[in-house]
Design a protein around this motif. Structure first.
Motif, mmCIF file in Angstrom:
data_model
loop_
_atom_site.group_PDB
_atom_site.id
_atom_site.type_symbol
_atom_site.label_atom_id
_atom_site.label_comp_id
_atom_site.label_asym_id
_atom_site.label_seq_id
_atom_site.Cartn_x
_atom_site.Cartn_y
_atom_site.Cartn_z
ATOM 1 N N ASP A 10 0.826 -1.212 0.000
ATOM 2 C CA ASP A 10 0.000 0.000 0.000
ATOM 3 C C ASP A 10 0.858 1.260 0.000
ATOM 4 O OD1 ASP A 10 -2.391 -1.401 -0.065
ATOM 5 O OD2 ASP A 10 -2.764 -1.205 2.091
ATOM 6 N N LEU A 11 1.911 1.264 0.791
ATOM 7 C CA LEU A 11 2.787 2.434 0.877
ATOM 8 C C LEU A 11 3.467 2.705 -0.469
ATOM 9 C CD1 LEU A 11 3.993 4.579 2.786
ATOM 10 C CD2 LEU A 11 5.817 2.946 3.276
ATOM 11 N N VAL A 12 4.035 1.685 -1.076
ATOM 12 C CA VAL A 12 4.747 1.856 -2.340
ATOM 13 C C VAL A 12 3.783 2.238 -3.456
ATOM 14 C CG1 VAL A 12 6.094 0.644 -4.106
ATOM 15 C CG2 VAL A 12 6.686 0.396 -1.687
ATOM 16 N N ARG A 13 2.643 1.555 -3.545
ATOM 17 C CA ARG A 13 1.689 1.867 -4.620
ATOM 18 C C ARG A 13 1.092 3.260 -4.449
ATOM 19 N NH1 ARG A 13 3.888 -2.301 -5.324
ATOM 20 N NH2 ARG A 13 3.109 -4.206 -6.238
ATOM 21 N N THR A 14 0.838 3.655 -3.218
ATOM 22 C CA THR A 14 0.313 5.001 -2.961
ATOM 23 C C THR A 14 1.340 6.046 -3.360
ATOM 24 O OG1 THR A 14 -1.104 4.200 -1.174
ATOM 25 C CG2 THR A 14 -0.595 6.553 -1.188
ATOM 26 N N GLU A 15 2.594 5.843 -2.958
ATOM 27 C CA GLU A 15 3.645 6.791 -3.299
ATOM 28 C C GLU A 15 3.800 6.908 -4.810
ATOM 29 O OE1 GLU A 15 7.448 8.238 -4.604
ATOM 30 O OE2 GLU A 15 6.844 6.146 -4.781
ATOM 31 N N THR A 16 3.770 5.790 -5.507
ATOM 32 C CA THR A 16 3.936 5.809 -6.963
ATOM 33 C C THR A 16 2.798 6.570 -7.627
ATOM 34 O OG1 THR A 16 5.111 3.705 -6.904
ATOM 35 C CG2 THR A 16 4.157 4.361 -9.021
ATOM 36 N N ARG A 17 1.573 6.289 -7.228
ATOM 37 C CA ARG A 17 0.427 6.971 -7.835
ATOM 38 C C ARG A 17 0.415 8.462 -7.486
ATOM 39 N NH1 ARG A 17 -0.644 1.758 -7.474
ATOM 40 N NH2 ARG A 17 -1.894 0.772 -9.083
ATOM 41 N N LEU A 18 0.732 8.788 -6.258
ATOM 42 C CA LEU A 18 0.803 10.183 -5.823
ATOM 43 C C LEU A 18 1.873 10.927 -6.623
ATOM 44 C CD1 LEU A 18 -0.266 12.181 -3.630
ATOM 45 C CD2 LEU A 18 1.577 11.364 -2.170
#
Length: 148
Positions: A10-18
Motif C-alpha cells: 500500500d505504501l509503495v503503490r500510494t507513493e507511486t500513484r501520488l
C-alpha cells in the motif's frame, strides 16, 4: 495486527500513484518534473548547497544527482559556482529563472497535494503525517543501527 506485506504494498503503490499524478500536473502546467521541483526546493532552501547535499537528502547516488542538476543548469534554473572551501565541489545556486520557476510551480504542487489528500479525514491525515515523519527519522538514522 498490521500485515507488513500489505503495508509495504500500500505504501509503495500510494507513493507511486501520488508521485505520478503530481508529476503529470507539473509537467502539463509548468513544463517541470516533480523531481526538478524537489531539487529546486532543496537548493533554494539551503544557504549553501552541493550536489552531495542533495544526494544525501533524497538518498540517491551522487552521479544521478549530478545528472539531474545538469538538467536544471541546462534549463537555466540553477548554476554551479566554485566552492571557495573545497575545489573538488561546486556550490549550487538558483538563478532568477529558477526562483521564478520554483515560485510558479509550488502552488500547483500544493493544490495537487490538497486535492489528492482530500479523501482522508483531517485527523487521519495528521496521524499519517506524524507516523511517516517518525518512521522516516528512524530510517535516516545511522544505517549501521538498522535491522535489515
Amino acid at each position: 495486527m498490521t500485515d507488513a506485506t500489505t503495508l509495504f504494498t500500500d505504501l509503495v503503490r500510494t507513493e507511486t500513484r501520488l508521485y505520478n499524478r503530481i508529476d503529470a500536473r507539473l509537467r502539463a502546467e509548468h513544463d517541470m518534473s516533480l523531481g526538478a521541483l524537489e531539487f529546486l526546493r532543496i537548493i533554494g532552501g539551503r544557504p549553501v548547497c552541493r550536489v552531495h547535499d542533495i544526494a544525501q537528502e533524497v538518498d540517491i547516488t551522487v552521479g544521478a544527482t549530478s545528472k539531474a542538476v545538469d538538467r536544471l543548469v541546462a534549463r537555466g534554473w540553477c548554476e554551479r559556482r566554485a566552492n571557495p572551501d573545497d575545489r573538488r565541489s561546486s556550490l549550487l545556486v538558483l538563478t532568477p529563472a529558477g526562483e521564478q520557476a520554483l515560485a510558479a510551480a509550488t502552488p500547483a504542487f500544493e493544490a495537487a497535494m490538497a486535492g489528492l489528500t482530500a479523501a482522508l479525514p483531517r485527523p487521519v491525515l495528521d496521524q499519517l503525517a506524524t507516523g511517516l515523519s517518525r518512521w522516516r527519522q528512524h530510517l535516516e538514522q545511522d544505517p549501521a543501527d538498522q535491522d535489515a
